[in-house]
Write an enzyme that holds these catalytic residues in place. Structure first.
Site, PDB file in Angstrom:
ATOM      1  N   TYR A  61      -6.666   2.811  10.951  1.00 25.29           N
ATOM      2  CA  TYR A  61      -6.860   2.033   9.621  1.00 25.29           C
ATOM      3  C   TYR A  61      -6.292   3.044   9.071  1.00 25.29           C
ATOM      4  CZ  TYR A  61     -10.127  -0.507  12.905  1.00 25.29           C
ATOM      5  OH  TYR A  61     -10.698  -1.373  14.059  1.00 25.29           O
ATOM      6  N   GLU A  62      -5.817   2.004   7.742  1.00 23.20           N
ATOM      7  CA  GLU A  62      -5.319   2.602   7.064  1.00 23.20           C
ATOM      8  C   GLU A  62      -6.257   3.046   5.933  1.00 23.20           C
ATOM      9  OE1 GLU A  62      -3.130  -1.401   5.581  1.00 23.20           O
ATOM     10  OE2 GLU A  62      -5.137  -2.192   4.541  1.00 23.20           O
ATOM     11  N   SER A  63      -7.152   2.817   5.651  1.00 26.66           N
ATOM     12  CA  SER A  63      -7.853   3.677   4.689  1.00 26.66           C
ATOM     13  C   SER A  63      -8.192   5.357   5.346  1.00 26.66           C
ATOM     14  CB  SER A  63      -9.584   3.348   5.241  1.00 26.66           C
ATOM     15  OG  SER A  63      -9.928   3.448   6.126  1.00 26.66           O
ATOM     16  N   GLY A  64      -7.342   5.695   6.442  1.00 28.59           N
ATOM     17  CA  GLY A  64      -7.354   7.222   6.315  1.00 28.59           C
ATOM     18  C   GLY A  64      -7.630   7.455   7.731  1.00 28.59           C
ATOM     19  N   HIS A  75       1.002  -1.215   0.365  1.00 24.50           N
ATOM     20  CA  HIS A  75      -0.115  -0.095   0.096  1.00 24.50           C
ATOM     21  C   HIS A  75       0.907   1.269  -0.365  1.00 24.50           C
ATOM     22  CE1 HIS A  75      -3.584  -2.553   0.243  1.00 24.50           C
ATOM     23  NE2 HIS A  75      -4.286  -1.745   1.287  1.00 24.50           N
TER      24      HIS A  75
END
Lengths: 278, 260, 278, 260
Positions: D56-59, C104
């Site tokens: 979370y890596e979604s931001g 990512h």
């Protein structure tokens, strides 16, 4: 986690002689009150970092506290020169000033690298310019895919970054909005962070264009209403353009400057400063 | 600012400002320096190019100020913008990203190839260099915008044979230098002054006098230029400001001086 | 400047056989309707780019339109495998699928480089990993200041980026908010940009967390209410988790998949799609 | 999920989840993978660490979901967050920036040095590789977080002698490898499974059985491990889940299954 504490104590604890200090804010939200507290405490031998040194650094330089300046544009926006900055560079008054000079694109990317904990950033910059001849923080890298040579700039990781924001909550989370410049990068690049705010609110209400710095990346929050004056805090104040214009004759003259600092900074406290500084 | 005797009704600065605004006709997006470029860009929006997207390095995209901002970070620039972005994003995604048609720059010193010095002035041996503000955004604006416009007052102090320091490269030492350095944009296409307009010669890239403002002579321009200025075979004359242009310019300036 | 036009015409004009296409959206705002239009028009030999391929790319891959996939995590989030993706990679059905695989952090930085028109980006990544052995878009650069070796990833500049957003105004300016992922970078990295939106509004009201893409960086805007389903558009819909779970048995079986695409995509139009897809 | 006969009242998965949550006691910030790590991190907030900042890596920074998210991009993660940032910023400023204490990862395959494979499975000669989802954020999470926790079910399929592919490095081939590669964080400190807890030996960095869950034997763990598993001189037993822990875990899961 950010402690909410007096500006005096926060500055005394977080900023030390010899530190590299970034006070950021692109015209908007410039942390003048914190800079004045540095002057009152006489914290010296500083390396100051800022894209646009502005009147805030003219004052610190003229007060004799600055050894070196890292910057990309040193003027009084819309008015003219920074006379204390020029006097230091040209005449060494009140002390010589070493320069590390960049372009805005280079400075912005140096903060980005600092916030990303990378040792350098890459940009297509400085081409054909003499700027790289006067600094050791610009070099080149070659793209391993295309062979193109690009500029590399060294990361900036200040010992302390100081910014002004509109609001904090009681836990020390901070929100700023409007022109937010490079403040997030400057804060995340630093080892220690001090934020002055207009006010403490019960809950930070998300704002359009707002950025939030969580309390766990901040060391201290100090409540200093009007702490950006003569800069401004969108939603709280407007830029005091008259002050910037009035600064020009004050700064042109060493005595007038010294008197102004004495009367408006050294003999005041953070609490009484704003009313008197106009 | 006194009115020129030959062209009553407007000043030479107004001639410069009006012509600088006209140079933005047809442009889509403009990266605006503070001072004269900002005056020109805002006047263009009020006259020849109402849809012009103004971009300031403080992070505002699509600002529509109703008065001239004193600084690039005036609150109104943000409040009237379509979008406000962080400064690193502005320089990386928008400017370096090749999204901007025109870069509009001022300068302290310019040479015959439209290179710019805004860093230091050599004041002679045994004297310390005179200090100027520095680069700001200019080196990358000049490199990355589609084309570059410059606006500054004409004098031998500012139009010099040799720059004391190259802050921002225009056309380097002549044609091909930009390509050699991999600069995406075409570089300076016009230098608009209070006397006329200089443009790079298509063959040599050397700044050449192509237009005079009404009432100005070639000799006046040559006298105000620190090198042996090239003059186009046919030198045109700029159109005098229209009443609408003058009214719009003066209204902008008056609004900029109002207390808030 | 963005033209506001039908999804059919926008896709037909902007996306061509052989293109490199990024359809982004991190769980939120995934442009399913546009992908379905690509399937209906049979635009093929695509190189698809996306951090998290998700069900949207499972459908395009299973439909036989994809030659190559550039990605960092290919799963049905919270459910399991992407069976069409696996079948293509493992068995070449309906055609072989070439992979360019990253982490990512690497993919995000490839978009950043693309948006910045740099040929590469630098990160402290892939250390100790076998990932670089299988791609030619990861290399190294050495910091000219510290000597540290860092990962370099090649820029991504898709021919077309497709995103879904909540709103556009009549001039074609777009606003999205909520999780905005890498959409800004993916759009600014691309040569052409198509945005599907929930609705056209008279004026974009600035939102907390909102990002605005001005009309002059967009080629076409198409109004497709529900165009992110089974993903969602914050403020307009919620994620259809049941659909993601129902997708698993459909995608496990080649015939069931083919039937589903026929019934729910190929024989429908953008207009009637949403109601039927549940 | 059947209850284990020796420890009535809860399942082995619940033992794993409760112990994974306990491992987050004292942590300030946690970068949360979806699935078991997310269950553990949300349970920690409901029990041992109410102030834990979930990232979370979604931001999303500081999400406080009231039900288990199915995906890392569920709307509630954004709506309840202190701040939502673009994905590149998340990876560059927050993760690589060294701002995160604990990275919590799952894995398809893990070896004796806590290296992870989530890319491909070798299914033998003449057979195509079996495809896994890929790296996601894991390589940089494992490198840059202060420390790493892992949670996965114990079996010889997942605990293997040799990885088919190293997606994410844990301790490499032993002590010193992380330092040699300039990895800022200390790497995996515990692997929590449905049978017990493995921790890297301080001297060798090899995963060593240090705790068993109630009712599990050393032999069971060794039989479920694809290499000759090292066992600590004294193997502890984890505390059984408390009624509060079980109630909180079950409430979270039930809420996650409710239709919206």
């Amino acid at each position: 986690m950010a402690d909410i504490r007096s500006l005096h104590d926060a500055v005394a604890d977080l900023i030390h002689d010899g530190d590299t200090v970034a006070m950021e804010g692109f015209t908007h939200l410039i942390p003048y009150a914190a800079a004045h507290e540095v002057i009152r405490q006489g914290i010296t031998d500083l390396t100051l970092v800022r894209m646009t040194p502005d009147v805030i650094y003219d004052q610190l330089i003229g007060a004799g506290l600055v050894r070196k300046l890292v910057f990309s544009w040193g003027g009084n926006p819309g008015v003219g020169s920074l006379h204390r900055f020029r006097d230091a560079v040209e005449n060494g008054w009140p002390r010589p000033l070493e320069l590390d000079e960049h372009s805005h694109a280079g400075m912005a990317n140096r903060y980005v690298a600092g916030a990303s904990k990378l040792p350098f950033a890459v940009l297509r910059g400085y081409r054909g310019s003499d700027i790289p001849t006067r600094t050791d923080t610009i070099s080149t890298v070659t793209c391993p895919f295309t062979g193109e040579e690009l500029a590399a700039v060294a990361a900036l990781n200040p010992d302390v970054t100081v910014i002004h924001a509109q609001q904090a909550d009681r836990a020390g989370n901070v929100q700023l909005w409007g022109l937010t410049g490079v403040q997030k990068e400057a804060a995340l690049a630093a080892r220690r962070v001090l934020v002055t705010v207009e006010e403490i609110v019960e809950e930070l209400e998300p704002r359009p264009g707002g950025i939030v710095l969580p309390t766990w990346v901040i060391d201290a929050v100090s409540v200093v209403p009007g702490g950006a004056h003569p800069s401004y805090a969108s939603g709280y104040s407007v830029r005091d353009n008259a002050f910037y214009q009035a600064w020009d004759p004050i700064a042109r003259n060493r005595d007038a400057f010294t008197r102004w600092i004495e009367e408006n900074v050294r003999t005041r406290t953070g609490r009484t400063e704003k009313a008197g500084a106009r | 600012m006194t009115e020129t005797p030959e062209t009553p009704g407007f000043t030479r600065d107004e001639l410069m400002e009006v012509n600088a605004a006209r140079a933005l006709a047809g442009a889509k997006t403009c990266f605006v320096g503070i001072g004269l470029p900002s005056t020109a860009a805002n006047l263009a929006r009020a006259t020849v190019n109402p849809g012009l997207v103004l971009i300031y390095e403080s992070g505002t995209i699509g600002s529509k100020p109703t008065r001239l901002p004193l600084s690039i970070g005036d609150g109104e620039l943000a409040e009237t913008a379509d979008s406000v972005v962080p400064v690193p994003e502005m320089f990386n995604y928008w400017l370096q990203g090749g999204r901007i048609d025109v870069g509009f720059l001022g300068a302290a010193q310019v040479d015959a190839y439209a290179n710019i010095n805004t860093t230091v002035i050599d004041r002679g041996p045994d004297k310390p260099e005179g200090r100027l503000p520095g680069a700001g955004g200019a080196p990358e604006i000049a490199s990355n915008c589609g084309r570059v416009l410059m606006v500054l007052r004409h004098s031998t102090r500012s139009f010099v044979r040799k720059l004391d320091f190259v802050t921002t490269m225009g056309h380097g030492s002549g044609p091909g230098d930009r390509t050699k350095l991999g600069m995406p944009g075409t570089g300076p296409v016009a230098v608009i002054t209070d006397l006329g307009i200089l443009r790079p010669d298509p063959a040599t890239a050397e700044l050449t006098l192509t237009e005079l403002h009404p009432g100005v002579t070639v000799e006046q321009v040559r006298a105000a230029t620190g090198w042996d200025l090239a003059v186009a075979g046919t030198v045109g004359t700029t159109e005098p400001p229209t009443p609408d242009e003058l009214a719009a310019l003066r209204a902008l300036k008056a609004a900029g001086k109002e207390p808030r």
